[in-house]
Design an enzyme around this catalytic site. Sequence first.
Site, PDB file in Angstrom:
ATOM      1  N   HIS A 164       2.578   0.197  -0.005  1.00  0.00           N
ATOM      2  CA  HIS A 164       3.314  -0.749  -0.813  1.00  0.00           C
ATOM      3  C   HIS A 164       2.412  -1.891  -1.018  1.00  0.00           C
ATOM      4  O   HIS A 164       2.643  -2.745  -1.841  1.00  0.00           O
ATOM      5  CB  HIS A 164       4.345  -1.458   0.241  1.00  0.00           C
ATOM      6  CG  HIS A 164       5.730  -0.574   0.387  1.00  0.00           C
ATOM      7  ND1 HIS A 164       6.764  -0.956  -0.261  1.00  0.00           N
ATOM      8  CD2 HIS A 164       5.711   0.457   1.062  1.00  0.00           C
ATOM      9  CE1 HIS A 164       7.440  -0.053   0.157  1.00  0.00           C
ATOM     10  NE2 HIS A 164       6.936   0.863   0.885  1.00  0.00           N
ATOM     11  N   ASP A 170      -1.851  -8.790  -4.822  1.00  0.00           N
ATOM     12  CA  ASP A 170      -0.577  -8.662  -4.329  1.00  0.00           C
ATOM     13  C   ASP A 170      -0.223  -7.100  -4.787  1.00  0.00           C
ATOM     14  O   ASP A 170      -0.496  -6.622  -6.306  1.00  0.00           O
ATOM     15  CB  ASP A 170       0.361  -9.557  -4.969  1.00  0.00           C
ATOM     16  CG  ASP A 170       1.833  -9.911  -4.198  1.00  0.00           C
ATOM     17  OD1 ASP A 170       2.037  -8.859  -3.366  1.00  0.00           O
ATOM     18  OD2 ASP A 170       2.344 -10.783  -3.921  1.00  0.00           O
TER      19      ASP A 170
END
Length: 479
Positions: free
Chosen positions: A168, A381
Amino acid sequence: MPSAAPTGRYDFVVVANRLPVDASVDDDGNVSWTRSPGGLVTAMAPVMAAADGAWVGWGGAPDQEVEPFEVDGTELVPVMLTAEDLEKFYEGFSNDTLWPLYHDVISPPTFHRTWWEAYQRVNRRFAQAAADQAAEGATVWVHDYQLQLVPKMLRELRPDVRIGYFHHIPWPPLELFLQLPWRKQVVEGLLGADLVGFQRAGDASNFVRAVRRLTELTTRGQVITLSKNGRTERHVRAAAFPISIDSGTFDELARTPEVQKRAKEIRHELGDPDVLLLGVDRLDYTKGIRHRIKAYGELLHDGRLSTISTTLVQVASPSRENVDAYAQLRDDVEQLVGRINGDYGQVGHAPVQYLHQSFPMEEMAALYLAADVMLVTALRDGMNLVAKEYVAARSDDQGALVLSEFTGAADELTGAVLVNPHDIDGMKDAITYAVHMDPRESRKRMRRLRRRVLGHDVNAWSQEFLAVLTAVPRRDTHV
Ligand code: G6P
């Protein structure tokens, strides 16, 4: 090779650090569990309902031995973490070694051999729990950086199952990854999977570069071939599957009269500012909160934003508070907010509304609807789902998104105003541009953003991943 291990009964097993539930304890000390909100849980729900599914994960508190239990038709299988595991595996290796290393070493990673030992120990525990639950030939989907050794450990225990892994967070450039003393073991751990998924194509190629550098294996494009005694044993595919949110539900929620009313109320409670800016993040040094607030403070100082009629609402949800870098960040952010409010505030008006709290989805949707400009300025991110939530909430086609080019979301959300958060002047210009954007332009941009976010939701994401994973030929373990 015959599978010696006795098999469990679930055809589909999710393995993630956290279970998809939150515990609440009543006055008599009885524990009850409610489904936690969140992308992964939503994405897995339909798959869990269709298959006979189990979810292996940690309950969120140390030293709790809890028997498997069922919530909404899914078998939840708690893995126990001791207080020492929490310190060395979770706070230590996962969040003070891997997290900073994989996020461009924004904060220096700490390397401790005792943390690595705990990481191996806990990964083995998760692998064993998954092996115990999976039926013969089951599909097992392992999630995220806390569990990178699980694919290989699980394959050793259960060569009959299909194993998918999804990362992720970003996969770092080779030059940074090579700092990890246990880099080879981590890469080999992941190569136990049939499919290794990443957020961006760039992450997948960084991973393949690491495989090439650290192993003797053959790679062709994004397919890695494992061989034994000169014979091809199996292939591992690395590919990008950008994650999304439950866009439809978010869109519907933001259209409800309650949320619409609450959005108006929020603006009113803030003194009906002309310009409402919004930041929503876990309080994490990767999110660029300091850079954003600094740029905002300078805009107030320069008079490019009015000190009386502008408000920045910054929601910073508490996170990993026992890790030093997080405690330090909290102090820094709070000092900065205090300074700006001290310098530019007035009786009855603070230019920054700082909320160190988490809020339910309804309140978040109302905040998104209330905001003129959403600021997502992460230094790095994997994806950033807040950006997608903002877009999903804006069925009015209004609002503007300022988005860091260092988020996975920037690859997809091309209707945003893209910024380099390290460039404070550039960010100030981008914020000013977004604040004064011509309504026709912002509508056009928002429509484009919404086409992407509503057209590719988290359900599409999991379907795409599982379609590739289940196309992997099942290995006959009895020949
Ligand atoms: C990121 C990670 C997740 C993690 C989440 C919250 O999104 O990719 O794996 O669960 O942060 O962090 P926490 O440490 O509270 O689980």
